[in-house]
Scaffold this motif. Structure first.
Motif, PDB file in Angstrom:
ATOM      1  N   HIS A 151      -3.580  -3.183  13.088  1.00  0.00           N
ATOM      2  CA  HIS A 151      -3.952  -4.563  12.789  1.00  0.00           C
ATOM      3  C   HIS A 151      -2.714  -5.460  12.802  1.00  0.00           C
ATOM      4  CE1 HIS A 151      -5.720  -7.980  10.656  1.00  0.00           C
ATOM      5  NE2 HIS A 151      -6.912  -7.436  10.840  1.00  0.00           N
ATOM      6  N   GLU A 152      -2.887  -6.712  13.213  1.00  0.00           N
ATOM      7  CA  GLU A 152      -1.757  -7.644  13.299  1.00  0.00           C
ATOM      8  C   GLU A 152      -1.121  -7.930  11.953  1.00  0.00           C
ATOM      9  OE1 GLU A 152      -2.882 -11.516  14.615  1.00  0.00           O
ATOM     10  OE2 GLU A 152      -4.716 -11.585  13.398  1.00  0.00           O
ATOM     11  N   HIS A 153      -1.839  -7.692  10.864  1.00  0.00           N
ATOM     12  CA  HIS A 153      -1.297  -7.942   9.531  1.00  0.00           C
ATOM     13  C   HIS A 153      -0.712  -6.680   8.885  1.00  0.00           C
ATOM     14  CE1 HIS A 153      -4.013 -11.727   9.005  1.00  0.00           C
ATOM     15  NE2 HIS A 153      -2.892 -11.983   9.671  1.00  0.00           N
ATOM     16  N   ALA A 154      -0.693  -5.574   9.608  1.00  0.00           N
ATOM     17  CA  ALA A 154      -0.152  -4.325   9.062  1.00  0.00           C
ATOM     18  C   ALA A 154       1.349  -4.243   9.318  1.00  0.00           C
ATOM     19  CB  ALA A 154      -0.859  -3.125   9.686  1.00  0.00           C
ATOM     20  N   ARG A 155       2.111  -3.950   8.273  1.00  0.00           N
ATOM     21  CA  ARG A 155       3.545  -3.738   8.371  1.00  0.00           C
ATOM     22  C   ARG A 155       3.864  -2.347   7.817  1.00  0.00           C
ATOM     23  NH1 ARG A 155       2.244  -7.735  10.520  1.00  0.00           N
ATOM     24  NH2 ARG A 155       3.038  -9.874  10.272  1.00  0.00           N
ATOM     25  N   SER A 192      -9.783   1.422   8.316  1.00  0.00           N
ATOM     26  CA  SER A 192      -9.245   1.507   6.958  1.00  0.00           C
ATOM     27  C   SER A 192      -8.538   0.212   6.559  1.00  0.00           C
ATOM     28  CB  SER A 192      -8.258   2.674   6.862  1.00  0.00           C
ATOM     29  OG  SER A 192      -8.900   3.908   7.106  1.00  0.00           O
ATOM     30  N   PHE A 193      -8.829  -0.275   5.365  1.00  0.00           N
ATOM     31  CA  PHE A 193      -8.209  -1.483   4.786  1.00  0.00           C
ATOM     32  C   PHE A 193      -8.516  -2.752   5.588  1.00  0.00           C
ATOM     33  CE2 PHE A 193      -5.357   2.148   3.988  1.00  0.00           C
ATOM     34  CZ  PHE A 193      -5.436   2.214   2.606  1.00  0.00           C
ATOM     35  N   GLU A 194      -9.513  -2.693   6.485  1.00  0.00           N
ATOM     36  CA  GLU A 194      -9.778  -3.813   7.373  1.00  0.00           C
ATOM     37  C   GLU A 194     -10.135  -5.081   6.606  1.00  0.00           C
ATOM     38  OE1 GLU A 194     -11.893  -4.283  11.679  1.00  0.00           O
ATOM     39  OE2 GLU A 194     -13.114  -3.379  10.091  1.00  0.00           O
ATOM     40  N   ASP A 195     -10.901  -4.937   5.516  1.00  0.00           N
ATOM     41  CA  ASP A 195     -11.306  -6.122   4.761  1.00  0.00           C
ATOM     42  C   ASP A 195     -10.105  -6.833   4.145  1.00  0.00           C
ATOM     43  OD1 ASP A 195     -10.921  -3.884   3.162  1.00  0.00           O
ATOM     44  OD2 ASP A 195     -12.314  -4.563   1.617  1.00  0.00           O
ATOM     45  N   LEU A 196      -9.117  -6.065   3.703  1.00  0.00           N
ATOM     46  CA  LEU A 196      -7.907  -6.657   3.143  1.00  0.00           C
ATOM     47  C   LEU A 196      -6.991  -7.201   4.239  1.00  0.00           C
ATOM     48  CD1 LEU A 196      -7.052  -4.027   0.366  1.00  0.00           C
ATOM     49  CD2 LEU A 196      -8.028  -6.311   0.037  1.00  0.00           C
ATOM     50  N   LEU A 197      -6.848  -6.428   5.317  1.00  0.00           N
ATOM     51  CA  LEU A 197      -5.953  -6.826   6.403  1.00  0.00           C
ATOM     52  C   LEU A 197      -6.415  -8.090   7.114  1.00  0.00           C
ATOM     53  CD1 LEU A 197      -5.138  -3.309   7.906  1.00  0.00           C
ATOM     54  CD2 LEU A 197      -3.459  -4.925   6.996  1.00  0.00           C
ATOM     55  N   ASN A 198      -7.709  -8.349   7.110  1.00  0.00           N
ATOM     56  CA  ASN A 198      -8.215  -9.556   7.766  1.00  0.00           C
ATOM     57  C   ASN A 198      -7.747 -10.825   7.064  1.00  0.00           C
ATOM     58  OD1 ASN A 198      -9.560  -8.246   9.822  1.00  0.00           O
ATOM     59  ND2 ASN A 198     -11.499  -8.130   8.700  1.00  0.00           N
ATOM     60  N   ASN A 199      -7.365 -10.684   5.793  1.00  0.00           N
ATOM     61  CA  ASN A 199      -7.015 -11.857   4.998  1.00  0.00           C
ATOM     62  C   ASN A 199      -5.534 -11.991   4.665  1.00  0.00           C
ATOM     63  OD1 ASN A 199      -9.750 -12.822   4.667  1.00  0.00           O
ATOM     64  ND2 ASN A 199     -10.074 -11.043   3.355  1.00  0.00           N
ATOM     65  N   GLN A 200      -4.783 -10.880   4.734  1.00  0.00           N
ATOM     66  CA  GLN A 200      -3.381 -10.961   4.333  1.00  0.00           C
ATOM     67  C   GLN A 200      -2.582  -9.782   4.866  1.00  0.00           C
ATOM     68  OE1 GLN A 200      -3.394 -10.671  -0.090  1.00  0.00           O
ATOM     69  NE2 GLN A 200      -5.513 -10.084   0.257  1.00  0.00           N
ATOM     70  N   VAL A 201      -1.278  -9.933   4.817  1.00  0.00           N
ATOM     71  CA  VAL A 201      -0.369  -8.874   5.269  1.00  0.00           C
ATOM     72  C   VAL A 201      -0.325  -7.759   4.231  1.00  0.00           C
ATOM     73  CG1 VAL A 201       2.061  -8.315   5.716  1.00  0.00           C
ATOM     74  CG2 VAL A 201       1.048 -10.398   6.671  1.00  0.00           C
ATOM     75  N   CYS A 204       0.856  -1.194   0.000  1.00  0.00           N
ATOM     76  CA  CYS A 204       0.000   0.000   0.000  1.00  0.00           C
ATOM     77  C   CYS A 204       0.886   1.236   0.000  1.00  0.00           C
ATOM     78  CB  CYS A 204      -0.927   0.012   1.208  1.00  0.00           C
ATOM     79  SG  CYS A 204      -2.024   1.450   1.250  1.00  0.00           S
ATOM     80  N   SER A 205       0.923   1.940  -1.121  1.00  0.00           N
ATOM     81  CA  SER A 205       1.689   3.185  -1.220  1.00  0.00           C
ATOM     82  C   SER A 205       0.858   4.331  -0.662  1.00  0.00           C
ATOM     83  CB  SER A 205       2.041   3.477  -2.679  1.00  0.00           C
ATOM     84  OG  SER A 205       2.779   2.425  -3.239  1.00  0.00           O
ATOM     85  N   MET A 206       1.505   5.202   0.124  1.00  0.00           N
ATOM     86  CA  MET A 206       0.810   6.333   0.736  1.00  0.00           C
ATOM     87  C   MET A 206       1.648   7.606   0.612  1.00  0.00           C
ATOM     88  SD  MET A 206      -0.732   4.853   4.320  1.00  0.00           S
ATOM     89  CE  MET A 206      -2.349   4.084   4.361  1.00  0.00           C
ATOM     90  N   THR A 219       1.999  -4.228   3.554  1.00  0.00           N
ATOM     91  CA  THR A 219       3.085  -3.340   3.953  1.00  0.00           C
ATOM     92  C   THR A 219       2.759  -1.943   3.459  1.00  0.00           C
ATOM     93  OG1 THR A 219       4.714  -5.124   3.821  1.00  0.00           O
ATOM     94  CG2 THR A 219       5.547  -2.865   3.851  1.00  0.00           C
ATOM     95  N   PHE A 220       2.693  -0.999   4.387  1.00  0.00           N
ATOM     96  CA  PHE A 220       2.384   0.392   4.070  1.00  0.00           C
ATOM     97  C   PHE A 220       3.693   1.156   3.892  1.00  0.00           C
ATOM     98  CE2 PHE A 220      -1.218  -1.342   6.343  1.00  0.00           C
ATOM     99  CZ  PHE A 220      -2.299  -0.895   5.597  1.00  0.00           C
ATOM    100  N   ILE A 221       3.824   1.847   2.760  1.00  0.00           N
ATOM    101  CA  ILE A 221       5.064   2.544   2.448  1.00  0.00           C
ATOM    102  C   ILE A 221       4.777   4.001   2.067  1.00  0.00           C
ATOM    103  CG2 ILE A 221       6.093   0.403   1.614  1.00  0.00           C
ATOM    104  CD1 ILE A 221       5.777   1.486  -1.247  1.00  0.00           C
ATOM    105  N   GLY A 222       5.810   4.826   2.124  1.00  0.00           N
ATOM    106  CA  GLY A 222       5.686   6.218   1.717  1.00  0.00           C
ATOM    107  C   GLY A 222       5.594   7.172   2.886  1.00  0.00           C
ATOM    108  N   ASP A 223       5.695   8.472   2.601  1.00  0.00           N
ATOM    109  CA  ASP A 223       5.700   9.470   3.681  1.00  0.00           C
ATOM    110  C   ASP A 223       4.347   9.613   4.350  1.00  0.00           C
ATOM    111  OD1 ASP A 223       4.238  10.938   1.835  1.00  0.00           O
ATOM    112  OD2 ASP A 223       5.734  12.504   1.568  1.00  0.00           O
ATOM    113  N   GLY A 224       3.303   8.998   3.787  1.00  0.00           N
ATOM    114  CA  GLY A 224       2.001   9.013   4.442  1.00  0.00           C
ATOM    115  C   GLY A 224       1.784   7.839   5.377  1.00  0.00           C
ATOM    116  N   ALA A 225       2.664   6.831   5.299  1.00  0.00           N
ATOM    117  CA  ALA A 225       2.452   5.616   6.086  1.00  0.00           C
ATOM    118  C   ALA A 225       2.758   5.803   7.563  1.00  0.00           C
ATOM    119  CB  ALA A 225       3.297   4.480   5.513  1.00  0.00           C
ATOM    120  N   ALA A 226       3.816   6.543   7.865  1.00  0.00           N
ATOM    121  CA  ALA A 226       4.237   6.685   9.261  1.00  0.00           C
ATOM    122  C   ALA A 226       3.152   7.316  10.123  1.00  0.00           C
ATOM    123  CB  ALA A 226       5.523   7.503   9.338  1.00  0.00           C
ATOM    124  N   LYS A 227       2.493   8.334   9.582  1.00  0.00           N
ATOM    125  CA  LYS A 227       1.473   9.012  10.389  1.00  0.00           C
ATOM    126  C   LYS A 227       0.224   8.156  10.575  1.00  0.00           C
ATOM    127  CE  LYS A 227      -1.116  11.602   6.878  1.00  0.00           C
ATOM    128  NZ  LYS A 227      -1.496  12.957   6.422  1.00  0.00           N
TER     129      LYS A 227
END
Length: 227
Positions: free
Chosen positions: A176-180, A150-159, A116-118, A161-169
């Motif tokens: 979620h346990e599947h969020a990296r 946000s992204f809960e439907d996707l995160l419930n099924n798979q990992v 997920c690019s942010m 990885t959130f990237i970009g300068d928008g991800a940190a905030k």
């Protein structure tokens, strides 16, 4: 030998690169506020000199098309279009969020989850899109306000990885346990090389006269409040 000049100015990163046959051979970039107008042409000259190229030896100009900073995109695209007009070269537009995902995928080939690019917009809003391992869109490019669902439907099924300068905030909201999360910057013109080569081979060129950046949201001019 296909030689492409690549320009990325969608965020605070000002970046120029040269690729040949999809491989980066020269790169100049810096992350700082408000440097694009004064630095981009200097960076372009630097990578041309490093590669030992004359401008007429370029086969195409590739530019990060957005979404991202209104001012940054305007500077990058206007510079790319000016070079295309002057040199009579084709213009290639690269999806900024896909370019970021490409950079992550290249550095993390073992990754089996989604990307997920942010790009930071304002407050808890980001410009974002989700990609699979083949860099195909799982969700469309959108301006999205991030919260705990946000992204809960996707995160419930798979990992993801959130990237970009928008991800940190967004890390505090996306617990979620599947969020990296990756803190590495992927807004680099070097990450365009394979995508630009693919576009060149497919003759996916823009109309230089009419092409505009993908701002996603209209620019809103604000004025300071009177004291």
């Amino acid at each position: 030998m296909t030689t492409i000049l690549q320009i990325e100015t969608a965020t605070q990163v000002c970046s120029a690169a040269i690729s040949q046959n999809g491989k980066t051979i020269a790169l100049k970039e810096e992350m700082a506020s408000n440097i694009h107008a004064g630095s981009l042409t200097l960076f372009i000259k630097s990578v041309m000199d490093t590669a030992g190229l004359k401008y007429e030896e370029l086969d195409a100009i590739a530019v990060s098309k957005g979404p991202g900073s209104y001012t940054g995109l305007r500077i990058g695209v206007s510079t790319a279009k000016g070079l295309c007009f002057a040199l009579d070269k084709p213009l290639i537009a690269i999806d900024t969020l896909q370019m970021m995902a490409e950079g992550f995928a290249a550095q993390q080939p073992e990754n089996k989850g989604l990307i997920c690019s942010m790009i930071d917009a304002r407050r808890m809003e980001v410009f974002t899109a989700v990609f699979d391992q083949q860099l195909q869109h799982i969700s469309p490019v959108e301006a999205k306000i991030i919260d705990e669902q946000s992204f809960e439907d996707l995160l419930n099924n798979q990992v993801i990885t959130f990237i970009g300068d928008g991800a940190a905030k967004c890390a505090e909201a996306l617990r979620h346990e599947h969020a990296r999360f990756s803190e590495i910057n992927f807004n680099s013109a070097s990450n365009m090389s394979r995508l630009a080569m693919e576009a060149f081979e497919a003759a996916k060129f823009e109309d230089v006269a009419y092409f505009e950046p993908f701002y996603l949201k209209d620019f809103v001019l604000t004025t300071p409040k009177k004291k």
